[in-house]
Enzyme design. Sequence first.
Site, PDB file in Angstrom:
ATOM      1  N   SER A  79      43.399  38.128  41.561  1.00 39.81           N
ATOM      2  CA  SER A  79      42.667  37.343  42.550  1.00 39.81           C
ATOM      3  C   SER A  79      43.335  36.001  42.753  1.00 39.81           C
ATOM      4  CB  SER A  79      41.217  37.129  42.082  1.00 39.81           C
ATOM      5  OG  SER A  79      40.556  36.159  42.867  1.00 39.81           O
ATOM      6  N   TYR A 135      35.423  34.154  35.399  1.00 45.00           N
ATOM      7  CA  TYR A 135      36.186  35.026  36.291  1.00 45.00           C
ATOM      8  C   TYR A 135      37.618  34.523  36.473  1.00 45.00           C
ATOM      9  CZ  TYR A 135      37.231  37.698  40.568  1.00 45.00           C
ATOM     10  OH  TYR A 135      37.783  38.532  41.505  1.00 45.00           O
TER      11      TYR A 135
END
Length: 701
Positions: free
Chosen positions: A579, A592
């Site tokens: 990501s 995350y």
Amino acid sequence: MNAHTKKFKHVDYLWDDEKAAALEDDQVALFLYRSNILGADLRITNYGGGNTSCKTIEKDPLTNEDVEVMWIKGSGGDIGTLTKAGIAGLYTERLRNLKNVYGGLEDEDRMVGLFNHCIYDLDSKAPSIDTPLHGLLPFKHIDHLHPDALIAVAAAKDSEKVTKEIWGDTMGWVPWQRPGFDLGLQLEKCLNDNPGIRGIVLGSHGLFTWGDTSYECYMNSLEVIEMASEFIEKKIKENGSVFGGQKVTSLPEKERKEKAAQLMPLLRGLCSSEARMIGHFNDSDVVLEYINSNDLERLAPMGTSCPDHFLRTKIQPLVLDLDVNEDTHDSDALLKKLEPAFEKYREEYKEYYENCKRPNSPAMRDPNPVIIIYPGVGMFSFAKNKQTTRVANEFYVNAINVMRGAEAITEYTSLPRQEAFDIEYWLLEEAKLQRMPKEKPLSRKVALVTGAGGGIGKAIADKLAQEGANVILSDIAENRLQEAVETYPRDVASYAVCDVTKTESIEDAYKKACLEFGGIDIVIHSAGLAISKPLTETTEKDWDLLQNVLVKGQFELAKQGVAIMRQQGLGGDIINIASKNGLVSGPNNVGYGTAKAAQQHMSRLLAAELASDKIRVNVVNPDGVIVGSKIWEGEWAEGRAKAYGITVDELPAHYAKRNLLNEIIYPEDIANGVFALVGILDKSTGNIINVDGGMANAFVR
């Protein structure tokens, strides 16, 4: 249930009176229907095998006169799936007039070109080599089939005598001859010499049957096959044993599958010495009866008899000299035993080629085995794609049935090696191979995609399959996987329920990939979740879940996948879906973002470590994939909306506006990034591709 259904024990009666009645006014459609139901029973004819035809009266577009036209399966077709687009329509009289210009056996190849001068339907498929066999016979409906029972009769010692014993004077018999115009003349002569017969057995080859109507032809075919099957069944009962009885005892099914999964990558690597291959495994009762028998050692080297069989299976299989309890965990030790066996097979194939080649023979093809037999375990096959290897496996099962029947009748006989070679390396067969469509970029490769039940993972699986790969879809939700895998054609995809936080679950997924397709070439870690919370609200459970799914899962997938890739010796690709958040420092994202950064750096570390194995490791960084993404369902969307001070409904527009290109990013865009790395950038490793519309703060340099 039709009254005829109970009449047959050894073939399936599939004729539906209502369906047939609806087609009665279109004899070509009825012929296609007959073809399809014949092809639906593999005991009657296997995929791509056999041929069917019908003759109708049509208006000649040039003279407006009534002419007879023969409609017949075109070259390379399959009667089980035959449609109007797959048949040829030829003037019957013109085809028969070719007898006036036929110059004998040396003229066979030229005659095939002349078939085109007989074309009536300009949309015709290329006529097959069997065309004159149907055209020179007078019947309106003809079936040329390769039933196991009939080939057993055709391949049995004293085949002509056996034919008379079963059918008396009602069947003709023609000795083995390569298909072509002259064989058509032999069938015509056989009929003229034996008027009133219901069919003809072709030595070592198959069956011709016919009828005045499509239904009569269908029934004639089934009845003839049934009579041969009953004869063989009676002989087997009289003999009391099959293939000389059992020599090897099979392992229990679970152990067979386990051993096959362990062995598959090694076999695949050895079979791929010239070109990468896809595998298939079969441990059915029919296979085990044969491969565990006393007669295997005598029968396997003889090779198959029917040309349709050995064209797909090669002239003979490789029988592994491995004990049924062989330790298949030690791949290095096992490889030392397997390599000499493969080298011997290749050398023997080269000798076969050199001894039989003609001055104009095509160059020798891949000398590796297609069929590999492991007594007590099962039968493996390897070919260029899953359909081809599955069909080769099915054809060898047909060959097993033929051997069983022929041995029960009298004694199995195979084609002489020169005859087999002349079929395998026939220039017309070579031309057919050259006409095959170009392979797709990812053909011959097997990919495992995690998180493939939907969203980005499913889009990636779709793209890889579209570009030719076989795909194992994995996810924790079986219902999603079942729905997803149904979107692919047969022989393209399979699925494995997999929890990437559990080592054993990953191991089971790889076993499925090995059993289904032979091994693994591409590993895509797309499974994921997202938790957006400030530091003080991030719990230990949140932290552990993110680390286990994203980081530990990636580690274990790579560890087990690399072990298989090394066994194959074919290199490979690992693509991790990370990501933008692994590069950019943003609010409310400590768990995350840290996990994504770990994914990225692990990929760099593995790229450095695995380069010597030609295993490339790369990363694709999505950002803002809201439409179609499972991650954006629920709390993550709420957390990101809160972080940016907007509503959830405003998120898609927000993410589109903030990238440099002002583009919405879709799952398909991420899939394209993956394909670029595995299908185009084949000299790239340790790289990150951002698929985010352009985020300046996420630029890697």
